[in-house]
Design a protein around this motif. Structure first.
Motif, PDB file in Angstrom:
ATOM      1  N   GLN A   1       0.812  -1.216   0.000  1.00 24.66           N
ATOM      2  CA  GLN A   1       0.000   0.000   0.000  1.00 24.66           C
ATOM      3  C   GLN A   1       0.845   1.265   0.000  1.00 24.66           C
ATOM      4  O   GLN A   1       0.378   2.328  -0.381  1.00 24.66           O
ATOM      5  CB  GLN A   1      -0.938   0.006   1.212  1.00 24.66           C
ATOM      6  N   TYR A   2       2.108   1.132   0.448  1.00 25.14           N
ATOM      7  CA  TYR A   2       3.004   2.296   0.439  1.00 25.14           C
ATOM      8  C   TYR A   2       3.889   2.309  -0.798  1.00 25.14           C
ATOM      9  O   TYR A   2       4.213   3.368  -1.326  1.00 25.14           O
ATOM     10  CB  TYR A   2       3.883   2.306   1.691  1.00 25.14           C
TER      11      TYR A   2
ATOM     12  N   ASP B   1       3.148   1.326  -3.767  1.00 20.47           N
ATOM     13  CA  ASP B   1       2.430   1.718  -4.983  1.00 20.47           C
ATOM     14  C   ASP B   1       2.322   3.223  -5.108  1.00 20.47           C
ATOM     15  O   ASP B   1       2.150   3.757  -6.217  1.00 20.47           O
ATOM     16  CB  ASP B   1       1.025   1.090  -4.987  1.00 20.47           C
ATOM     17  N   ASN B   2       2.438   3.910  -3.974  1.00 18.21           N
ATOM     18  CA  ASN B   2       2.332   5.381  -3.981  1.00 18.21           C
ATOM     19  C   ASN B   2       3.732   5.966  -4.213  1.00 18.21           C
ATOM     20  O   ASN B   2       4.652   5.731  -3.429  1.00 18.21           O
ATOM     21  CB  ASN B   2       1.756   5.859  -2.653  1.00 18.21           C
ATOM     22  N   GLN B   3       3.851   6.738  -5.360  1.00 20.42           N
ATOM     23  CA  GLN B   3       5.149   7.290  -5.738  1.00 20.42           C
ATOM     24  C   GLN B   3       5.701   8.223  -4.670  1.00 20.42           C
ATOM     25  O   GLN B   3       6.888   8.168  -4.333  1.00 20.42           O
ATOM     26  CB  GLN B   3       5.027   8.034  -7.085  1.00 20.42           C
ATOM     27  N   ASN B   4       4.885   9.060  -4.101  1.00 22.82           N
ATOM     28  CA  ASN B   4       5.356  10.044  -3.090  1.00 22.82           C
ATOM     29  C   ASN B   4       5.799   9.332  -1.805  1.00 22.82           C
ATOM     30  O   ASN B   4       6.836   9.663  -1.211  1.00 22.82           O
ATOM     31  CB  ASN B   4       4.252  11.047  -2.769  1.00 22.82           C
ATOM     32  N   VAL B   5       4.989   8.354  -1.417  1.00 22.88           N
ATOM     33  CA  VAL B   5       5.344   7.634  -0.190  1.00 22.88           C
ATOM     34  C   VAL B   5       6.664   6.893  -0.380  1.00 22.88           C
ATOM     35  O   VAL B   5       7.512   6.833   0.514  1.00 22.88           O
ATOM     36  CB  VAL B   5       4.223   6.655   0.200  1.00 22.88           C
ATOM     37  N   ARG B   6       6.868   6.292  -1.571  1.00 19.60           N
ATOM     38  CA  ARG B   6       8.109   5.579  -1.837  1.00 19.60           C
ATOM     39  C   ARG B   6       9.327   6.517  -1.763  1.00 19.60           C
ATOM     40  O   ARG B   6      10.381   6.163  -1.237  1.00 19.60           O
ATOM     41  CB  ARG B   6       8.035   4.914  -3.214  1.00 19.60           C
TER      42      ARG B   6
END
Length: 724
Positions: free
Chosen positions: A528-529, A531-536
């Protein structure tokens, strides 16, 4: 030992009590010995008393007879009585001989020095004094002046001898032998006036308990000091005279009879008390003596042993004074006939003797080598110091020699006498000693300052025996050294506290930091993290910064261990070329990306150093990391390996990407970075840790900056032999 300390008043009191008890014990021992010797314990010494009285009575009776004979001589018209007291000078004796004696019968024996002329050639003579002995007649020395300083006489059967001596410039002596007959045939009797006066004085009733009456054969009283006697003892003289005598009852005059009677009475009455008192006083004396020995060197309320003024006097002078005191005691023992006189002299010498014993005890307690505190040792040591430091003192020695020569020349030119010469010699000696001491003390100050300038701040100059001005300067130098040592100690303490603080904080940060790194790793694996570009991107920043923080904490711990030496070092033979080649291989990709080319210059195929391979690898790894991060792109990196003496020198040289406005020493301080903006990664601890690691391996590391040239030099002990 506190119970053995005390004030000077207590010690003096103990000395006085020891003197009293010692004299009492000695008197008791002597009294006990007399009691045994005179049989006081058996028959109360009756025989001794009777014998003593008989001897004294016979002595007195003999004196009565001598006075009678003297009076008889005075009354005899055919006898000339001559009083020898008038012969104190030779001229009186010669006058008597000229008036009364036949000069041809007088013989004179001479002994002394006489002047003799000696011919040593070519008509030259000189006079010398030689010992001579000869027999002379009375007329041979009639015109010779002679001053008398001492005389004695010796009465023989037919002659009378008088000895005169002169201890003037020329020693000489004359012995006159005079016949005991005058020119007209009368007999000559030589009598001492003083002796007769003493005999008459001692026989007066008010001066003795001896009572006597002397009668001739017809019963006429010739001499007496009493009118009647109760129970007299009779004595017959050679002239058929009778001397009746007895002792007065009671004895009222304090003469020999009185004191003998008193002494006998005391011994008889206290014959059992005297030995007990002697034992008790002896034990108390021993106890007081032990107390004084234990208290020697101690003061009131002070357990430390301290030397007083007397303890600082050279020991050979103290021994000399004690020896002189011993000679006085021995002389007193033979000079004084009475026991009490000897006791008085012994008492006067007691306090100096106790002072000698106590100062010896104090010196032994202080642990000092006694011979070092002697005048002989001090003088010899001074001479040895002068000879040993002649390289420094030669100018002073030459100056003293010139000064002594000029003063001697001045005295000789001025016609000075012996007193002036001796006085100037003493003055010159004192001046020379002071000058040499001043030069020696100045040299000691110079050496102390040199030691401090070389970093030996704990050096302490001994100023106890220095001259006062130099002593003050020496104390100031010691105070400066103490101040610097104290400042360094405070600085080291501060550095230690900083190191401990860094270590403790690093350990405290390490545990939560490990948890953060683990949780960041877990988050990066959640879909879930990811997949999110910003979170990565956020997770990548967190991971990068936490790893950087972890490296910083590790560097802090290593820096702390390295600075305190809290690292195990295993020194062994290490192939330096192999380590450098391995480092070049590991950093080849990183250096290739920046166009850096490593050039290794080594004169030997294999170079071995004595080091810890792990620590040395970390040093080289740190240097290659800095080269990779901070070198200018498309430049060469030079690594030179040279064997110099017993060491191996490795020099790393590269061109810095940024301008370096800092010194090499500052770069090796903790938390100092060449990037003043601190925009790049790094803790500023790498070079500091590397230097500490090198120093732990008995090497040294330095950094030189010449413009943009960054040069690191490492020296380590070389292993010449392949087997160690």
């Amino acid at each position: 030992m506190r119970r053995f300390t005390g004030s000077i008043g207590i010690k003096i009191t103990a000395m006085i009590l020891l003197l009293i008890l010692g004299v009492t014990a000695f008197a008791g021992i002597v009294g006990t010995a007399i009691c045994f010797d005179r049989e006081i314990y058996t028959d109360n010494g009756a025989e001794w008393k009777e014998t003593t009285y008989d001897n004294l009575l016979v002595n007195k009776t003999t004196r009565v007879e001598q006075i009678y004979n003297y009076n008889k001589m005075i009354a005899d018209e055919n006898t000339v009585v001559v009083y020898t007291d008038t012969f104190a000078y030779e001229e009186n004796l010669r006058k008597f001989i000229e008036e009364n004696i036949d000069e041809s019968k007088v013989s004179i024996h001479f002994e002394g020095l006489v002047e003799v002329e000696v011919d040593y050639g070519e008509g030259h003579f000189y006079t010398e004094m030689v010992a001579s002995e000869s027999d002379l007649s009375f007329t041979d020395i009639s015109d010779r002046p002679f001053e008398i300083s001492y005389h004695y006489y010796d009465t023989k059967e037919d002659t009378y001898s008088v000895y005169f001596t002169n201890y003037g410039e020329y020693y000489s002596s004359y012995t006159y032998t005079i016949p005991k007959e005058t020119k007209d045939g009368k007999a000559v009797e030589f009598v001492e006036t003083g002796w007769i006066s003493v005999q008459k004085y001692d026989l007066l009733a008010e001066h003795t308990n001896y009572r006597y009456i002397m009668k001739d054969k017809d019963g006429n009283v010739l001499l007496s000091n009493t009118d009647s006697l109760k129970n007299p003892v009779s004595y017959k003289t050679v002239d058929d005279c009778t001397i009746d005598y007895e002792l007065a009852e009671p004895m009222t005059v304090r003469d020999d009879f009185f004191w003998e009677s008193l002494f006998y009475s005391i011994l008889t009455e206290y014959k059992y008390v005297i030995p007990i008192a002697a034992v008790v006083c002896s034990l108390l004396s021993i106890a007081l003596f032990i107390f004084l020995l234990c208290s020697a060197g101690h003061r009131k309320n002070d357990n430390e042993v301290r030397a007083n003024f007397f303890d600082k006097i050279p020991y050979d002078i103290v021994i000399l004074a004690a020896f002189i005191g011993l000679l006085i005691i021995m002389e007193s023992f033979y000079s004084f006939g009475e026991f009490w006189e000897f006791v008085v002299i012994l008492s006067f010498c007691y306090f100096p003797a106790m002072a000698f014993i106590m100062t010896t005890t104090t010196r032994l307690k202080l642990g000092a080598v006694i011979y070092k505190n002697t005048l002989i040792y001090i003088v010899c040591k001074f001479i040895f110091d002068v000879i040993r430091n002649l390289r420094v003192l030669w100018q002073v020695v030459i100056g003293i020699a010139v000064y002594a020569f000029l003063t001697t020349l001045f005295i000789a030119a001025g016609g000075g006498d012996e007193v002036t010469f001796v006085s100037m010699t003493l003055i010159n000696t004192v001046v020379a000693v002071i000058a040499l001491l001043a030069a020696l003390h100045q040299d000691k100050l110079k050496k102390a300052i040199n030691n401090m300038s070389n970093g030996d701040y704990d050096f302490q100059l001994d100023t106890n025996k220095m001259l006062e001005p130099y002593k003050t300067m020496g104390n100031d130098v010691n105070n400066i050294g103490n101040g610097i040592s104290k400042a360094l100690s405070e600085k080291l303490k501060s550095e230690r506290m900083k190191t401990e603080l860094i270590t403790n904080v690093s350990h405290d940060i390490k545990t939560p930091l490990t948890s953060i790194i683990n949780y960041v790793d877990l988050l990066s694996k959640e879909e879930q993290y990811t997949d999110n570009q910003n979170v990565r991107q956020y997770l990548e920043v967190l991971e990068r910064q936490t790893l950087r923080l972890k490296k910083l904490t590790v560097d802090l711990v290593e820096a702390s261990k390295a600075s305190t030496g809290n690292i195990t070092v295993n020194l062994d033979k290490t192939d330096l070329n192999e380590l450098l080649s391995q480092a070049v291989a590991e950093y080849a990709d990183r250096m290739a990306k920046k166009g850096l080319e490593a050039v290794i210059n080594c004169a030997q195929e294999n170079v071995y150093v004595l080091s810890d391979g792990k620590l040395l690898w970390r040093v080289i790894d740190n240097l290659f990391a800095n080269i990779s991060n901070y070198s200018m792109e498309n430049t060469r990196v030079y690594i030179d390996v040279r064997s110099i003496g017993d060491s191996v020198r490795v020099v790393f040289k590269n061109i810095s990407r940024d301008a370096l406005n800092i010194t090499g020493d500052e770069l090796m301080e903790r938390f100092v970075r060449g990037d003043s903006s601190r925009s790049t990664e790094g803790s500023g601890l790498g070079l500091s840790i590397a230097r500490s690691f090198v120093e732990l391996q008995n090497g040294n590391m330095s950094i030189d900056i010449e413009g943009d040239m960054f040069k690191v030099t490492i020296e380590l002990p070389e292993v010449k032999n392949r087997l160690i």
